[in-house]
Design an enzyme around this catalytic site. Structure first.
Site, PDB file in Angstrom:
ATOM      1  N   ARG A  41       0.797  -1.232   0.000  1.00 44.69           N
ATOM      2  CA  ARG A  41       0.000   0.000   0.000  1.00 44.69           C
ATOM      3  C   ARG A  41       0.831   1.284   0.000  1.00 44.69           C
ATOM      4  O   ARG A  41       0.290   2.382  -0.104  1.00 44.69           O
ATOM      5  CB  ARG A  41      -0.962  -0.012   1.198  1.00 44.69           C
ATOM      6  CG  ARG A  41      -2.184  -0.867   0.933  1.00 44.69           C
ATOM      7  CD  ARG A  41      -3.075  -0.907   2.147  1.00 44.69           C
ATOM      8  NE  ARG A  41      -2.519  -1.776   3.186  1.00 44.69           N
ATOM      9  CZ  ARG A  41      -2.865  -1.703   4.471  1.00 44.69           C
ATOM     10  NH1 ARG A  41      -3.701  -0.794   4.885  1.00 44.69           N
ATOM     11  NH2 ARG A  41      -2.342  -2.543   5.337  1.00 44.69           N
ATOM     12  N   GLY A  97       4.957 -15.254   6.180  1.00 45.78           N
ATOM     13  CA  GLY A  97       4.258 -14.899   7.409  1.00 45.78           C
ATOM     14  C   GLY A  97       5.215 -14.487   8.523  1.00 45.78           C
ATOM     15  O   GLY A  97       6.417 -14.747   8.467  1.00 45.78           O
ATOM     16  N   ASP A 117       8.160  -1.659  10.780  1.00 46.89           N
ATOM     17  CA  ASP A 117       7.285  -0.573  10.326  1.00 46.89           C
ATOM     18  C   ASP A 117       6.502   0.054  11.477  1.00 46.89           C
ATOM     19  O   ASP A 117       5.537   0.768  11.256  1.00 46.89           O
ATOM     20  CB  ASP A 117       6.332  -1.073   9.232  1.00 46.89           C
ATOM     21  CG  ASP A 117       5.465  -2.235   9.680  1.00 46.89           C
ATOM     22  OD1 ASP A 117       5.629  -2.705  10.829  1.00 46.89           O
ATOM     23  OD2 ASP A 117       4.605  -2.676   8.888  1.00 46.89           O
ATOM     24  N   GLY A 170      -4.979  -8.337  14.811  1.00 45.08           N
ATOM     25  CA  GLY A 170      -5.227  -9.585  15.525  1.00 45.08           C
ATOM     26  C   GLY A 170      -5.907  -9.252  16.856  1.00 45.08           C
ATOM     27  O   GLY A 170      -5.527  -8.294  17.532  1.00 45.08           O
ATOM     28  N   ASN A 203       1.524   1.569   6.982  1.00 47.10           N
ATOM     29  CA  ASN A 203       1.166   0.721   5.845  1.00 47.10           C
ATOM     30  C   ASN A 203       0.931   1.534   4.588  1.00 47.10           C
ATOM     31  O   ASN A 203       0.844   0.987   3.495  1.00 47.10           O
ATOM     32  CB  ASN A 203      -0.105  -0.079   6.155  1.00 47.10           C
ATOM     33  CG  ASN A 203       0.134  -1.038   7.302  1.00 47.10           C
ATOM     34  OD1 ASN A 203       0.992  -1.910   7.225  1.00 47.10           O
ATOM     35  ND2 ASN A 203      -0.592  -0.853   8.385  1.00 47.10           N
ATOM     36  N   LYS A 218      32.342  28.055   1.269  1.00 44.45           N
ATOM     37  CA  LYS A 218      32.627  26.615   1.337  1.00 44.45           C
ATOM     38  C   LYS A 218      34.050  26.393   1.822  1.00 44.45           C
ATOM     39  O   LYS A 218      34.969  27.069   1.346  1.00 44.45           O
ATOM     40  CB  LYS A 218      32.461  25.985  -0.046  1.00 44.45           C
ATOM     41  CG  LYS A 218      32.619  24.481  -0.047  1.00 44.45           C
ATOM     42  CD  LYS A 218      33.263  23.937  -1.314  1.00 44.45           C
ATOM     43  CE  LYS A 218      34.765  24.109  -1.291  1.00 44.45           C
ATOM     44  NZ  LYS A 218      35.463  23.452  -2.396  1.00 44.45           N
ATOM     45  N   ASN A 225      37.218  43.133   4.677  1.00 39.74           N
ATOM     46  CA  ASN A 225      35.922  43.382   4.055  1.00 39.74           C
ATOM     47  C   ASN A 225      35.964  42.880   2.615  1.00 39.74           C
ATOM     48  O   ASN A 225      36.802  43.308   1.826  1.00 39.74           O
ATOM     49  CB  ASN A 225      35.643  44.892   4.098  1.00 39.74           C
ATOM     50  CG  ASN A 225      34.201  45.178   3.738  1.00 39.74           C
ATOM     51  OD1 ASN A 225      33.693  44.665   2.736  1.00 39.74           O
ATOM     52  ND2 ASN A 225      33.546  45.996   4.531  1.00 39.74           N
ATOM     53  N   ASN A 244      38.482  29.133  -7.207  1.00 38.90           N
ATOM     54  CA  ASN A 244      39.254  28.085  -6.527  1.00 38.90           C
ATOM     55  C   ASN A 244      39.494  26.870  -7.397  1.00 38.90           C
ATOM     56  O   ASN A 244      40.289  26.014  -7.064  1.00 38.90           O
ATOM     57  CB  ASN A 244      38.531  27.664  -5.231  1.00 38.90           C
ATOM     58  CG  ASN A 244      37.131  27.130  -5.497  1.00 38.90           C
ATOM     59  OD1 ASN A 244      36.470  27.552  -6.449  1.00 38.90           O
ATOM     60  ND2 ASN A 244      36.686  26.217  -4.677  1.00 38.90           N
TER      61      ASN A 244
END
Ligand code: UD1
Ligand code: MG
Length: 459
Positions: A18, A81, A105, A140, A227, A351, A377, A386
């Protein structure tokens, strides 16, 4: 007292039809981490010796994504199962210990909720986590006789009367491993889904005279599973609400607690204020009195006290000193270090660079692989060039330098202390300290020059 050893099995082999996705369900992210990683964190918190992840759908995607040698991965090639899934893990478990079964989950279970189950198993019983649901459809059901748990019946196998039962199985349980071994060996798949149900071991335990001790989560969301995408979105909100509550309790000001996303760890000092729409990823540490403006993204950053980050700034893998000013619209990339009182303004990208105390890069600049000395400045539009197309090179700018607007600093290059660079320069060689350096075409005036005039088209 010698504790009985604990192993933990996490069921993560299902496809999650789903979800309508090619990604195995347990790898869908909640707060930026795969669902199953949240379950692994809970498993670690209760101190399992072995954490065994049963995977299946999606091939190696689960072990590859988690990429963690401390986990034991067990392949369940066919998903026959939940009982069959646990059976695949048995050879990896310590037969003298107890096993806790978790679902990959079901991401938000508190470790404290698991402890009574483990304790039940360690004293020879079966611990089962159940919850009362308003709408138990699909789950269940816990069938009790004289108040004691007798068995679990899956929704699809249940009678109309059994379907009225509101106490449901969360799927989470703990049992002595040797007993689990025996029970799982006796499972049959003669049920509505043709599967080997883990839940059938409850009736076997009762038949063996083993007590089934139930406990309940403090909050219902602890046992909610994913789900579908809409359940995933719901759990994301619940999780964010929990994080936000803790931040507010710690005294953080959130302008709107519904509009913040924390996808990792956020640690805040006193009097921190965070405006709307901010996203925090990885580990973020924020010092006292820091203000974060709206719509900022902060990933793995440390910010010292008194700093102000203005709107729409994006900071990653950076270290920010005290009383720094950033933004609006600034970007710092990995390896950025801004020291006390530095200013980084709009449309500036930094960076792998250090911007020293009191230095300013206020407008429209790129500073990469550079050192900017204290109080220098950097004029608008300055670019550190670079990259030569193959390698990266460094730019070093001394203290109190003044770089004129629209300067290209072609690295490797260095600018001395107190140097001034004239606007529009392309600097390819080192500029000496204390002097004015210019590198640009000279200004000319051509007297008497005439503008071209439009020629008339002849027909
Ligand atoms: C299961 C329980 C049900 C409980 C519900 C709670 C069984 C038979 N039923 O039902 O009592 O109320 O969970 O959510 O256990 N998985 C595998 N391999 C398999 C089958 C499942 O690893 O062969 C994994 C799934 O990926 C999932 C978990 O086990 O993480 C539960 O499986 P699912 O099919 O969702 O069980 P439910 O039908 O929901
Ligand atoms: Mg399910």
């Amino acid at each position: 007292m010698n504790q009985v050893p604990l192993d933990i099995v996490i069921l993560a082999a299902g496809k999650g039809t789903r979800m309508r996705s090619d990604l195995p369900k347990v790898l869908h992210p909640l707060a930026g981490r795969p669902l199953v990683s949240h379950v692994i964190s809970a498993a670690r918190a209760v101190g399992g010796n072995r954490i065994c992840v049963v995977y299946g759908f999606g091939g190696d995607a689960v072990p590859k994504t988690l990429n963690d040698e401390s986990l034991t991965f067990v392949l369940q090639a066919e998903q026959l199962g939940t009982g069959h899934a646990v059976q695949q893990a048995l050879p990896a478990l310590d037969a003298s210990g107890v096993t806790l079964v978790l679902y990959g989950d079901v991401p938000l279970t508190r470790p404290d909720t698991l402890k009574p189950l483990i304790a039940a198993a360690q004293s020879g019983n079966l611990g089962l986590l159940t919850v009362m649901l308003h709408d138990p459809a699909g789950y269940g059901r816990i069938v009790r006789e004289n108040e004691r748990v007798a068995r679990i019946v899956e929704h699809k196998d249940a009678t109309e009367i059994e379907r009225e039962i509101r106490e449901v199985n969360t799927g989470i349980l703990a049992a002595p491993t040797a007993k689990l071994h025996a029970w799982l060996g006796n499972l049959k798949s003669n049920n509505a889904q043709g599967e080997y149900y883990l839940t059938d071991i409850i009736a076997m335990a009762v038949a063996d005279g083993v007590d089934v001790l139930t406990s309940h989560p403090a909050d219902e969301w602890e046992v909610l599973g994913v789900n579908s995408k809409s359940q995933l979105a719901e759990l994301e909100r619940i999780h964010q609400r929990n994080i936000v509550r803790a931040l507010l309790d710690d005294g953080v000001t959130l302008i709107d607690p519904a509009r913040i996303d924390v996808r990792g760890e956020l640690h805040c000092g006193r009097d921190v204020s965070i405006d709307v729409g901010c996203v925090f990823e990885g580990r973020v540490e924020i010092g006292d009195g820091v203000m974060i403006g709206p719509y900022c993204v902060l990933k793995n950053v440390r910010i010292a006290s008194g700093t102000k980050i203005d709107a729409f700034s994006h900071l990653a893998d950076s270290e920010i000193g005290e009383d720094v000013r950033i933004g609006p619209f600034s970007r710092t990339r990995p390896g950025t270090k801004l020291m006390r009182d530095a200013h980084v303004g709009n449309f500036v990208e930094i960076k792998n660079s250090v911007v020293a105390e009191g230095a300013k890069v206020n407008h429209l600049s790129y500073v990469g692989d550079a050192e900017v000395g204290a109080k220098s400045n950097i004029g608008a539009g300055t670019i550190t060039c670079n990259y030569d197309g193959a390698n990266k090179h460094k730019t070093v700018i001394g203290e109190n330098a003044f770089i004129g607007s629209n300067t290209a600093l072609v690295a490797p290059v260095s600018i001395g202390d107190n140097a001034t660079i004239g606007a529009g320069s392309v600097i390819t060689r080192d500029a000496p300290a204390g002097e004015l350096t210019l590198a640009r075409g000279k200004q000319l005036t051509i007297t008497g020059w005439k503008r071209p005039v439009k020629t008339k088209k002849e027909n």
